[in-house]
Design a protein around this motif. Structure first.
Motif, PDB file in Angstrom:
ATOM      1  N   SER A  31       2.058  11.039  -8.785  1.00  0.00           N
ATOM      2  CA  SER A  31       1.485  10.088  -9.336  1.00  0.00           C
ATOM      3  C   SER A  31       0.295   9.161  -8.568  1.00  0.00           C
ATOM      4  CB  SER A  31       2.304   8.965 -10.145  1.00  0.00           C
ATOM      5  OG  SER A  31       3.142   8.400  -9.068  1.00  0.00           O
ATOM      6  N   GLU A  32      -0.789   8.864  -9.091  1.00  0.00           N
ATOM      7  CA  GLU A  32      -1.648   8.219  -8.509  1.00  0.00           C
ATOM      8  C   GLU A  32      -1.893   6.660  -8.993  1.00  0.00           C
ATOM      9  OE1 GLU A  32      -4.703  12.223  -8.146  1.00  0.00           O
ATOM     10  OE2 GLU A  32      -5.587  10.017  -8.308  1.00  0.00           O
ATOM     11  N   HIS A  33      -2.077   5.806  -8.207  1.00  0.00           N
ATOM     12  CA  HIS A  33      -1.889   4.356  -8.597  1.00  0.00           C
ATOM     13  C   HIS A  33      -3.253   3.473  -7.906  1.00  0.00           C
ATOM     14  CE1 HIS A  33       2.355   4.745  -9.735  1.00  0.00           C
ATOM     15  NE2 HIS A  33       2.238   5.688  -8.852  1.00  0.00           N
ATOM     16  N   SER A  34      -3.660   2.841  -8.562  1.00  0.00           N
ATOM     17  CA  SER A  34      -4.737   1.814  -8.013  1.00  0.00           C
ATOM     18  C   SER A  34      -4.108   0.519  -8.001  1.00  0.00           C
ATOM     19  CB  SER A  34      -5.902   1.716  -9.127  1.00  0.00           C
ATOM     20  OG  SER A  34      -6.867   0.946  -8.325  1.00  0.00           O
ATOM     21  N   ILE A  35      -4.029  -0.141  -6.715  1.00  0.00           N
ATOM     22  CA  ILE A  35      -3.119  -1.359  -6.744  1.00  0.00           C
ATOM     23  C   ILE A  35      -3.922  -2.469  -5.926  1.00  0.00           C
ATOM     24  CG2 ILE A  35      -1.018  -2.135  -5.019  1.00  0.00           C
ATOM     25  CD1 ILE A  35      -0.116   0.639  -4.960  1.00  0.00           C
ATOM     26  N   GLU A  36      -3.735  -3.444  -6.900  1.00  0.00           N
ATOM     27  CA  GLU A  36      -4.366  -4.746  -6.619  1.00  0.00           C
ATOM     28  C   GLU A  36      -3.757  -5.679  -5.080  1.00  0.00           C
ATOM     29  OE1 GLU A  36      -7.366  -7.133  -6.085  1.00  0.00           O
ATOM     30  OE2 GLU A  36      -7.139  -6.015  -8.356  1.00  0.00           O
ATOM     31  N   THR A  37      -4.725  -5.695  -4.121  1.00  0.00           N
ATOM     32  CA  THR A  37      -4.244  -6.282  -3.034  1.00  0.00           C
ATOM     33  C   THR A  37      -4.917  -7.688  -2.879  1.00  0.00           C
ATOM     34  OG1 THR A  37      -5.823  -5.291  -1.381  1.00  0.00           O
ATOM     35  CG2 THR A  37      -3.924  -4.153  -2.191  1.00  0.00           C
ATOM     36  N   PRO A  38      -4.907  -8.396  -1.626  1.00  0.00           N
ATOM     37  CA  PRO A  38      -5.316  -9.665  -1.523  1.00  0.00           C
ATOM     38  C   PRO A  38      -6.985  -9.342  -1.128  1.00  0.00           C
ATOM     39  CG  PRO A  38      -3.047 -10.123  -0.413  1.00  0.00           C
ATOM     40  CD  PRO A  38      -3.571  -8.605  -0.990  1.00  0.00           C
ATOM     41  N   GLY A  40      -8.658  -6.474  -2.126  1.00  0.00           N
ATOM     42  CA  GLY A  40      -9.380  -5.360  -3.144  1.00  0.00           C
ATOM     43  C   GLY A  40      -8.192  -4.361  -3.449  1.00  0.00           C
ATOM     44  N   LEU A  41      -8.890  -3.393  -4.104  1.00  0.00           N
ATOM     45  CA  LEU A  41      -8.093  -2.420  -4.597  1.00  0.00           C
ATOM     46  C   LEU A  41      -7.768  -1.041  -3.432  1.00  0.00           C
ATOM     47  CD1 LEU A  41      -9.510  -1.645  -8.291  1.00  0.00           C
ATOM     48  CD2 LEU A  41      -7.340  -2.950  -7.744  1.00  0.00           C
ATOM     49  N   LEU A  42      -6.576  -0.588  -3.604  1.00  0.00           N
ATOM     50  CA  LEU A  42      -6.157   0.347  -2.800  1.00  0.00           C
ATOM     51  C   LEU A  42      -5.685   1.456  -3.624  1.00  0.00           C
ATOM     52  CD1 LEU A  42      -3.910  -0.735   0.238  1.00  0.00           C
ATOM     53  CD2 LEU A  42      -6.305  -0.036   0.253  1.00  0.00           C
ATOM     54  N   HIS A  43      -6.430   2.847  -3.404  1.00  0.00           N
ATOM     55  CA  HIS A  43      -5.972   4.206  -4.052  1.00  0.00           C
ATOM     56  C   HIS A  43      -4.560   4.444  -3.348  1.00  0.00           C
ATOM     57  CE1 HIS A  43      -5.915   8.289  -4.941  1.00  0.00           C
ATOM     58  NE2 HIS A  43      -6.100   8.003  -6.070  1.00  0.00           N
ATOM     59  N   VAL A  44      -3.576   4.709  -4.021  1.00  0.00           N
ATOM     60  CA  VAL A  44      -2.369   5.223  -3.596  1.00  0.00           C
ATOM     61  C   VAL A  44      -1.797   6.517  -4.205  1.00  0.00           C
ATOM     62  CG1 VAL A  44       0.096   4.720  -2.681  1.00  0.00           C
ATOM     63  CG2 VAL A  44      -1.819   2.843  -2.685  1.00  0.00           C
ATOM     64  N   THR A  45      -1.569   7.476  -3.393  1.00  0.00           N
ATOM     65  CA  THR A  45      -0.754   8.636  -4.282  1.00  0.00           C
ATOM     66  C   THR A  45       0.848   8.646  -3.792  1.00  0.00           C
ATOM     67  OG1 THR A  45      -2.678   9.893  -4.069  1.00  0.00           O
ATOM     68  CG2 THR A  45      -0.764  11.113  -4.422  1.00  0.00           C
ATOM     69  N   LEU A  46       1.485   8.752  -4.837  1.00  0.00           N
ATOM     70  CA  LEU A  46       3.039   8.816  -4.501  1.00  0.00           C
ATOM     71  C   LEU A  46       3.573  10.270  -4.890  1.00  0.00           C
ATOM     72  CD1 LEU A  46       5.820   7.075  -4.177  1.00  0.00           C
ATOM     73  CD2 LEU A  46       5.960   7.106  -6.714  1.00  0.00           C
ATOM     74  N   HIS A  47       4.294  10.649  -4.127  1.00  0.00           N
ATOM     75  CA  HIS A  47       5.046  11.916  -4.237  1.00  0.00           C
ATOM     76  C   HIS A  47       6.588  11.596  -4.397  1.00  0.00           C
ATOM     77  CE1 HIS A  47       1.528  14.622  -3.391  1.00  0.00           C
ATOM     78  NE2 HIS A  47       1.259  13.789  -2.982  1.00  0.00           N
ATOM     79  N   GLY A  48       7.290  12.329  -5.400  1.00  0.00           N
ATOM     80  CA  GLY A  48       8.448  11.882  -5.454  1.00  0.00           C
ATOM     81  C   GLY A  48       8.902  10.505  -6.407  1.00  0.00           C
ATOM     82  N   THR A  49       9.834   9.916  -6.171  1.00  0.00           N
ATOM     83  CA  THR A  49      10.145   8.609  -6.839  1.00  0.00           C
ATOM     84  C   THR A  49      10.488   7.677  -5.771  1.00  0.00           C
ATOM     85  OG1 THR A  49      11.924   7.787  -8.446  1.00  0.00           O
ATOM     86  CG2 THR A  49      12.755   9.379  -6.762  1.00  0.00           C
ATOM     87  N   VAL A 123       1.533  -2.708  -1.406  1.00  0.00           N
ATOM     88  CA  VAL A 123       1.874  -1.422  -1.843  1.00  0.00           C
ATOM     89  C   VAL A 123       3.444  -1.319  -1.907  1.00  0.00           C
ATOM     90  CG1 VAL A 123       1.734   1.245  -1.286  1.00  0.00           C
ATOM     91  CG2 VAL A 123      -0.098  -0.276  -0.956  1.00  0.00           C
ATOM     92  N   LEU A 124       4.195  -1.784  -0.808  1.00  0.00           N
ATOM     93  CA  LEU A 124       5.662  -1.761  -0.783  1.00  0.00           C
ATOM     94  C   LEU A 124       6.167  -2.612  -2.057  1.00  0.00           C
ATOM     95  CD1 LEU A 124       4.783  -0.899   2.272  1.00  0.00           C
ATOM     96  CD2 LEU A 124       6.931  -2.249   2.853  1.00  0.00           C
ATOM     97  N   THR A 125       5.550  -3.740  -2.464  1.00  0.00           N
ATOM     98  CA  THR A 125       5.782  -4.587  -3.252  1.00  0.00           C
ATOM     99  C   THR A 125       5.686  -3.831  -4.854  1.00  0.00           C
ATOM    100  OG1 THR A 125       5.429  -6.624  -2.071  1.00  0.00           O
ATOM    101  CG2 THR A 125       5.681  -6.815  -4.626  1.00  0.00           C
ATOM    102  N   TYR A 126       4.706  -3.059  -4.894  1.00  0.00           N
ATOM    103  CA  TYR A 126       4.376  -2.478  -6.123  1.00  0.00           C
ATOM    104  C   TYR A 126       5.424  -1.745  -6.284  1.00  0.00           C
ATOM    105  CZ  TYR A 126       1.488   0.378  -9.459  1.00  0.00           C
ATOM    106  OH  TYR A 126       1.171   0.910 -10.616  1.00  0.00           O
ATOM    107  N   PHE A 127       5.628  -0.721  -5.282  1.00  0.00           N
ATOM    108  CA  PHE A 127       6.781   0.398  -5.699  1.00  0.00           C
ATOM    109  C   PHE A 127       8.184  -0.168  -5.143  1.00  0.00           C
ATOM    110  CE2 PHE A 127       2.875   3.085  -4.393  1.00  0.00           C
ATOM    111  CZ  PHE A 127       2.848   3.650  -5.580  1.00  0.00           C
ATOM    112  N   ASN A 128       8.564  -1.459  -4.867  1.00  0.00           N
ATOM    113  CA  ASN A 128       9.740  -1.937  -4.433  1.00  0.00           C
ATOM    114  C   ASN A 128      10.573  -1.280  -3.070  1.00  0.00           C
ATOM    115  OD1 ASN A 128      11.997  -3.683  -5.105  1.00  0.00           O
ATOM    116  ND2 ASN A 128      12.916  -2.325  -6.193  1.00  0.00           N
TER     117      ASN A 128
END
Length: 360
Positions: A31-38, A40-49, A123-128
């Motif tokens: 899954s691909e995610h656009s994550i808001e940070t202090p 600007g945005l970061l594009h992040v790709t997650l493989h797995g869960t 990013v860590l907060t977003y995915f817990n």
């Protein structure tokens, strides 16, 4: 199989973009995610869960690359699949560096290396995620080092490829200024990724990266990232105020950053640092030597207590592994000595509790 790309909606929720794709055997959810940070945005790709008790493996690419071109060959490598199936992978793209990114407008204020490091906690907060094992290449190594020093409890281990913690001296600064005036951005970045020897010996690989960078629609973004990296501040490293986690430094013996990596190793805590110098490898060992790097990474995470029953497949097919090792005792390095360990003798390589210099 389906891939779901999750992007934040204007209302702050998640919009799912469903894409049907064929996957090779053994593939799993992406899954691909656009994550808001202090900053600007970061594009992040997650493989797995994200629902796992183990730390996620979090990667950060180098200048002139994105997460896909920097890490896909390594994590698609056959012997890496044993690791991939046991850990969640998180690939971070530096701002504006992801494939298909829109070019920034003229005058855009690109974040500094320190600010990019400050974006990672989001990013860590977003995915817990509670903790991660970081893998960085070049500028990505610098960024992950900054993050680790600021958030030591969030990082269980760190793999730093082509690490250069210091800014340029006056002579290098002058040479860089001359190069800036006489060389294109593409050629400047190529000289960062490859040594002169490698440019001659591995012409096809260099040519492919030259074409990819020079024709990139977001070339202005790549240039901004390059300038930000060259404007970085020295990373203050010494044995008294050091990383609190195991560290594995990796560099090719033909890499343009070999001397910087060796110097960095001399400043790190020898009780928690492993140093891997790869023979016949240039500036991108994760692309040209994935087998050796995969094996070293398995040893590294085993030393951290994970995948204890994993079999070193390449070693089990060879009779011996030559390890050029140098140990430190009471903070002083002893002279190097060469060890020959039988792969059938059941011996494990030194854990991250020893400094180990390996030429393989």
């Amino acid at each position: 199989r389906c891939v779901v790309s999750l992007l934040p909606s204007a209302e702050g929720g998640l919009l799912g973009e469903l894409q049907t794709q064929m996957h090779e055997p053994g593939a799993y959810s992406k899954s691909e995610h656009s994550i808001e940070t202090p900053h600007g945005l970061l594009h992040v790709t997650l493989h797995g869960t994200s629902n796992t008790r183990r730390p996620a493996i979090l990667t950060f690419h180098d200048v002139g690359l994105d997460s896909k071109s920097c890490f896909s060959p390594l994590f698609k490598f056959e012997e890496m699949q044993e690791i991939v199936k046991n850990f969640t992978l998180v690939h971070i793209d530096a701002p504006g560096q992801e494939e298909g990114a829109t070019a920034y407008p003229m005058g855009y204020q690109y974040p500094s290396m320190e600010q990019i490091a400050e974006m990672i906690p989001a990013v860590l907060t977003y995915f817990n995620f509670r903790t991660v094992i970081g893998i960085g290449v070049g500028s990505g190594s610098y960024i992950l080092s900054r993050f680790t020093m600021a958030h030591p409890d969030s990082v269980e281990g760190l793999v730093l490829i082509n690490m250069d913690p210091e800014t340029r001296g006056w002579m290098d600064w002058a040479a860089q200024k001359i190069t800036t005036l006489t060389s294109s951005i593409t050629e400047q970045i190529l000289s960062h990724l490859f040594s002169q020897e490698e440019m001659s010996a591995n012409a096809d690989l260099v040519r492919s990266h030259r074409d990819r960078i020079s024709k990139a629609p977001n070339l202005i973004n790549i240039e901004l990232f390059w300038r930000s990296y060259n404007s970085r501040r020295d990373l203050i490293i010494d044995r008294n105020s050091n990383f609190k986690c195991p560290v594995m430094l990796v560099v090719g013996d033909q890499a343009p950053h070999e001397e910087a990596a060796v110097e960095c190793n001399s400043k790190l805590d020898p009780t928690t640092t492993s140093f891997l110098k790869m023979a016949d490898a240039g500036g991108l060992p994760q692309l040209t030597q994935p087998s050796k790097l995969t094996e070293a990474f398995k040893y590294f995470i085993q030393g951290m207590g994970y995948m204890a029953s994993s079999i070193m497949t390449r070693l089990s097919r060879s009779r011996t592994a030559s390890l050029s090792s140098s140990y430190s005792m009471d903070g002083e390095r002893q002279r190097s000595r060469t060890l020959s360990q039988s792969s059938q003798g059941g011996q494990m390589p030194p854990s991250p509790s020893h400094t180990m210099e390996v030429s393989c």
